[in-house]
Write an enzyme that holds these catalytic residues in place. Structure first.
Site, mmCIF file in Angstrom:
data_model
loop_
_atom_site.group_PDB
_atom_site.id
_atom_site.type_symbol
_atom_site.label_atom_id
_atom_site.label_comp_id
_atom_site.label_asym_id
_atom_site.label_seq_id
_atom_site.Cartn_x
_atom_site.Cartn_y
_atom_site.Cartn_z
ATOM 1 N N ARG A 106 1.362 -14.919 -7.709
ATOM 2 C CA ARG A 106 0.644 -14.990 -6.535
ATOM 3 C C ARG A 106 -0.849 -14.389 -7.362
ATOM 4 N NH1 ARG A 106 -3.428 -11.085 -4.016
ATOM 5 N NH2 ARG A 106 -4.060 -11.923 -1.957
ATOM 6 N N THR A 114 -8.292 -5.569 -9.488
ATOM 7 C CA THR A 114 -7.167 -5.175 -8.489
ATOM 8 C C THR A 114 -5.650 -5.134 -9.113
ATOM 9 O OG1 THR A 114 -6.652 -5.652 -6.263
ATOM 10 C CG2 THR A 114 -6.853 -7.706 -7.814
ATOM 11 N N THR A 149 -8.457 -2.564 -4.090
ATOM 12 C CA THR A 149 -9.234 -3.199 -4.994
ATOM 13 C C THR A 149 -10.632 -2.565 -5.356
ATOM 14 O OG1 THR A 149 -8.388 -5.709 -4.407
ATOM 15 C CG2 THR A 149 -10.593 -5.326 -5.576
ATOM 16 N N THR A 173 -13.255 -6.910 -1.126
ATOM 17 C CA THR A 173 -11.811 -6.500 -1.077
ATOM 18 C C THR A 173 -11.385 -6.828 0.460
ATOM 19 O OG1 THR A 173 -12.637 -4.580 0.048
ATOM 20 C CG2 THR A 173 -12.535 -4.283 -2.336
HETATM 21 N N1 ASP Z 1 -8.551 -8.987 -2.402
HETATM 22 C C1 ASP Z 1 -7.180 -8.437 -2.935
HETATM 23 C C2 ASP Z 1 -6.215 -9.728 -3.197
HETATM 24 O O1 ASP Z 1 -6.189 -10.228 -2.296
HETATM 25 C C3 ASP Z 1 -6.164 -7.187 -2.314
HETATM 26 C C4 ASP Z 1 -7.170 -6.180 -1.445
HETATM 27 O O2 ASP Z 1 -8.587 -6.073 -1.807
HETATM 28 O O3 ASP Z 1 -6.816 -5.429 -0.895
HETATM 29 O O4 ASP Z 1 -5.548 -9.665 -4.139
#
Ligand code: ASP
Length: 348
Positions: free
Chosen positions: A228, A218, A200, A251
Site C-alpha cells: 500500500r 512516513t 508522518t 498528514t
Molecule cells: N498520510 C500518511 C499515509 O496515508 C499517514 C499519516 O499521515 O498518518 O500514508
C-alpha cells in the site's frame, strides 16, 4: 530507442516547437498567477506537522547559514526519520500487516522545479534522502519497492532492520488481537493501539531569497496491506512546491488526500490569492465534499483526520485540519513553536 536517444530526441523536438510558439508560450505562462507577491521573508520560515518542532528549528538554522532550502528541510525531517521514538516515520515506524516497515517519501525543490520520491521502500532509515537522490540523479520522479531499495544501496545507503523492539511489540499485539476468530492467542490490550496509529512528517520552507522547498516522509498507515502506498510519496498530494507561489503538504488519511491532489490544490488556492491557512481549509472543504458516504458520520462529516501545512513566498504560513484540536510546528522567523491549526469541524 535507448533512454539517452529518447531524451535527445525529445529535447530536439521541443527546440523545434519552441522556435514557432515561444511568444505565445511566454504569455500563457506569465498570465495565470493572480497571487501578488509582497516580497520575501526577512528570515527563513519553516512549517511542519507537530512532530517537526525540532526539525523546523534545525532547517531554519541551516537556511540562515546559507544551506539550500531542500537540503535544510531534509535535515529537519531526518531528525524524525532517525528517532526510534517517532512511530510514524523512518526507523521505529510501525510496520505493515506482515510486520515489515515500508516507507514512503517525496520532495520538491522550488528553484530547479524538480521532484523525487520513493514508495514502499524497505530497510533504509532515511527515505527523504533517497527521494532527493531520485530528484538529483535520475530522470524519474518516483521509484518503488525493490527497485527503490537497490537504487539506495547503489549510493551506499546501509540496509538495516527498521523494526525497533517497541514497534515489533506493538505489531505483535495488534496481530494477536486482530479478530475474534483468528488463530492468535489474545494479548493484553495496549491503550495506545486502540485507534489505528497514524503520523508522518511534512515540512515546507522558504528562505529570504524566496526559494521554496517541501518534503514529506512516513511509514504510512500502521498495519497497512503490504505494498500500500499513501499520499506522502505522491507529488502533488503528499507535498508540492511552486517557487513562484509557495509549498504545501499533508498528514492524515492519504487516500482522501490523493483523491483531490491536496498539496497541489492548496498551492493553487494560494495562487488565487488565499492566505496559506485559507488555502488549506479550502482543500479540506473539497475533501469533505467528495468523500464517500461510508467515510461520513450521520451529519455528513468525514470520520477521518487530515491536515495540511502551507507556506507562501512572502513567508506567511498556516495549517488546517479536518477536526479541531490539532496543531503544527512553525519557525516563524524568530522562534520554533507549536501553533493551533484552523479546522473545518469542531469535535463535540
Ligand atoms: N498520510 C500518511 C499515509 O496515508 C499517514 C499519516 O499521515 O498518518 O500514508
Amino acid at each position: 530507442m535507448s533512454k539517452i536517444d529518447r531524451r535527445e530526441f525529445l529535447g530536439a523536438a521541443a527546440g523545434v516547437t519552441a522556435g514557432v510558439t515561444v511568444a505565445k508560450t511566454e504569455k500563457l505562462f506569465a498570465a495565470p498567477a493572480v497571487h501578488i507577491s509582497n516580497g520575501t521573508p526577512d528570515n527563513p520560515i519553516a512549517i511542519s506537522s507537530t512532530n517537526g518542532l525540532r526539525g523546523v528549528a534545525r532547517a531554519a538554522e541551516l537556511m540562515a547559514d546559507g544551506m539550500d532550502t531542500l537540503d535544510a528541510a531534509i535535515e529537519g525531517v531526518k531528525i524524525q526519520e532517525l528517532d526510534p521514538n517517532d512511530r510514524s516515520v523512518g526507523y521505529g515506524g510501525l510496520p505493515n500487516e506482515e510486520g515489515v516497515v515500508q516507507l514512503d517519501a517525496s520532495c520538491m525543490h522550488g528553484p530547479t522545479r524538480r521532484a523525487g520520491g520513493v514508495a514502499a521502500l524497505e530497510g533504509i532509515k532515511t527515505p527523504s534522502v533517497v527521494a532527493k537522490y531520485v530528484l538529483k540523479y535520475t530522470d524519474h520522479d518516483l521509484l518503488v519497492g525493490e527497485g527503490a531499495k537497490r537504487f539506495a544501496l547503489s549510493y551506499g545507503f546501509q540496509e538495516e532492520d527498521l523494526l525497533t523492539d517497541a514497534s515489533r511489540e506493538s505489531w505483535l499485539k495488534w496481530r494477536a488481537n486482530r479478530g475474534p476468530n483468528d488463530d492468535w492467542v489474545n494479548a493484553e490490550p495496549d491503550e495506545t493501539l486502540l485507534y489505528r496509529p497514524t503520523g508522518t512528517i511534512n515540512m515546507n520552507v522558504v528562505n529570504p531569497a524566496g526559494d521554496i522547498s517541501s518534503v514529506t516522509t512516513t511509514s504510512g498507515l500502521a498495519w497497512k496491506i503490504p505494498g500500500r502506498v499513501g499520499d506522502s510519496p505522491i507529488i502533488g498530494a503528499g507535498q508540492y512546491t511552486d517557487n513562484d507561489i509557495g509549498a504545501a503538504g499533508s498528514t492524515g488519511r492519504g487516500e482522501a488526500n490523493i483523491e483531490v491532489c491536496g498539496a497541489f490544490l492548496t498551492v493553487e488556492n494560494m495562487r488565487r490569492g488565499m492566505h496559506p491557512t485559507d488555502a488549506a481549509l479550502e482543500t479540506l472543504r473539497r475533501v469533505a465534499h467528495v468523500s464517500e458516504a461510508r467515510l461520513l458520520d450521520d451529519r455528513g462529516r468525514p470520520t477521518f483526520g487530515l491536515s495540511f501545512y502551507a507556506v507562501n513566498k512572502n513567508g506567511e504560513s498556516g495549517g488546517a485540519s479536518m477536526w479541531s484540536g490539532r496543531n503544527h510546528a512553525v519557525f516563524d522567523g524568530q522562534e520554533a513553536r507549536v501553533r493551533d491549526s484552523a479546522y473545518l469541524f469542531e469535535r463535540d
